[in-house]
Enzyme design. Structure first.
Site, mmCIF file in Angstrom:
data_model
loop_
_atom_site.group_PDB
_atom_site.id
_atom_site.type_symbol
_atom_site.label_atom_id
_atom_site.label_comp_id
_atom_site.label_asym_id
_atom_site.label_seq_id
_atom_site.Cartn_x
_atom_site.Cartn_y
_atom_site.Cartn_z
ATOM 1 C CG ASN A 1 -6.771 16.582 -0.098
ATOM 2 O OD1 ASN A 1 -6.141 15.590 0.589
ATOM 3 N ND2 ASN A 1 -6.128 17.626 -0.714
ATOM 4 C CB ILE A 2 -12.458 14.262 -2.027
ATOM 5 C CG1 ILE A 2 -12.430 13.322 -0.850
ATOM 6 C CG2 ILE A 2 -12.886 13.657 -3.526
ATOM 7 C CD1 ILE A 2 -13.665 12.730 -0.303
ATOM 8 C CB CYS B 1 -10.798 20.651 3.327
ATOM 9 S SG CYS B 1 -10.282 22.369 2.616
ATOM 10 C CD GLU C 1 -8.841 20.383 7.409
ATOM 11 O OE1 GLU C 1 -9.174 19.929 6.272
ATOM 12 O OE2 GLU C 1 -8.012 21.276 7.464
ATOM 13 C CB CYS D 1 -8.853 26.215 4.490
ATOM 14 S SG CYS D 1 -10.518 25.496 4.372
ATOM 15 C CB CYS E 1 -11.891 23.564 7.693
ATOM 16 S SG CYS E 1 -11.970 22.805 5.951
HETATM 17 N N1 THU Z 1 -6.803 21.346 2.003
HETATM 18 C C1 THU Z 1 -7.516 20.691 3.019
HETATM 19 O O1 THU Z 1 -7.869 19.219 2.953
HETATM 20 N N2 THU Z 1 -7.610 21.054 4.275
HETATM 21 C C2 THU Z 1 -7.183 22.688 4.327
HETATM 22 O O2 THU Z 1 -7.669 22.990 5.618
HETATM 23 C C3 THU Z 1 -6.544 23.389 3.623
HETATM 24 C C4 THU Z 1 -6.416 22.722 2.041
HETATM 25 C C5 THU Z 1 -6.647 20.716 0.923
HETATM 26 C C6 THU Z 1 -7.679 21.266 -0.499
HETATM 27 C C7 THU Z 1 -6.688 20.863 -1.755
HETATM 28 O O3 THU Z 1 -7.267 19.635 -2.129
HETATM 29 C C8 THU Z 1 -5.259 21.051 -1.268
HETATM 30 O O4 THU Z 1 -5.227 20.895 0.428
HETATM 31 C C9 THU Z 1 -4.697 22.024 -1.624
HETATM 32 O O5 THU Z 1 -5.244 23.309 -1.163
#
Ligand code: THU
Length: 156
Positions: free
Chosen positions: A45-46, A56, A58, A94, A97
């Site tokens: 995640n960035i 995210c 993914e 989420c 994604c």
């Molecule tokens: N996040 C993801 O990378 N993947 C997901 O499917 C759910 C959420 C990240 C987004 C954000 O940087 C952090 O998790 C908190 O929501």
């Protein structure tokens, strides 16, 4: 999915998680996407100070692969947990994604693995995660799609 492939993907997702850029949520996520040709694309995640541009893990993995010309995928492993080396929970993808997965993957055969470690994980199909999903089949044959296809065939 063969057990050793699942474990390899989880290990790659744990590695990817260490690259997470999450100074706002302090929630670190890593993903490892297995392509049909055997390549593994890692993503984290960035986050962003403006919040909305956050990507995210993914989607980072998917967009890396698609931008390299790969659009055929078998499985993805996801590892997410609050900051720190210990992974304390299972983090399910989420909704956004899941929809991106729906664009490129067959929901009946694409596997999503959510993991805490190589020993503790859950593996399910995209269809189980996103039942009754909306995908490219729904818009097949409509005018806008046909126009897009004809533009693409002229330029190739
Ligand atoms: N996040 C993801 O990378 N993947 C997901 O499917 C759910 C959420 C990240 C987004 C954000 O940087 C952090 O998790 C908190 O929501």
């Amino acid at each position: 999915m063969p057990e050793d492939k699942i474990k390899e993907l989880i290990e790659a997702a744990i590695q990817a998680r260490s690259m997470s850029y999450a100074p706002y949520s302090h929630y670190m996520v890593g993903a490892a996407l297995l392509a049909g040709d055997g390549q593994i694309f890692k993503g984290c995640n960035i986050e962003n100070a403006a919040y909305t541009p956050t990507n995210c893990a993914e989607r980072t993995a998917f967009f890396k692969a698609v931008s390299e010309g790969i659009t055929d995928f078998t499985a993805i492993a996801v590892v997410g947990s609050p900051e720190g080396d210990e992974i304390t929970q299972l983090a399910y993808p989420c909704g956004v994604c899941r929809q991106v997965m729906m664009e490129f993957c067959d929901p009946k055969t694409f596997h999503v693995i959510v993991a805490r470690s190589v020993a503790e994980y859950r593996c399910m199909t995209l269809e189980e995660l996103l039942p009754c999903g909306f995908g490219s089949d729904n818009v097949k044959g409509n005018e806008a799609t046909l126009r897009l296809q004809s533009t693409q065939s002229k330029s190739s």
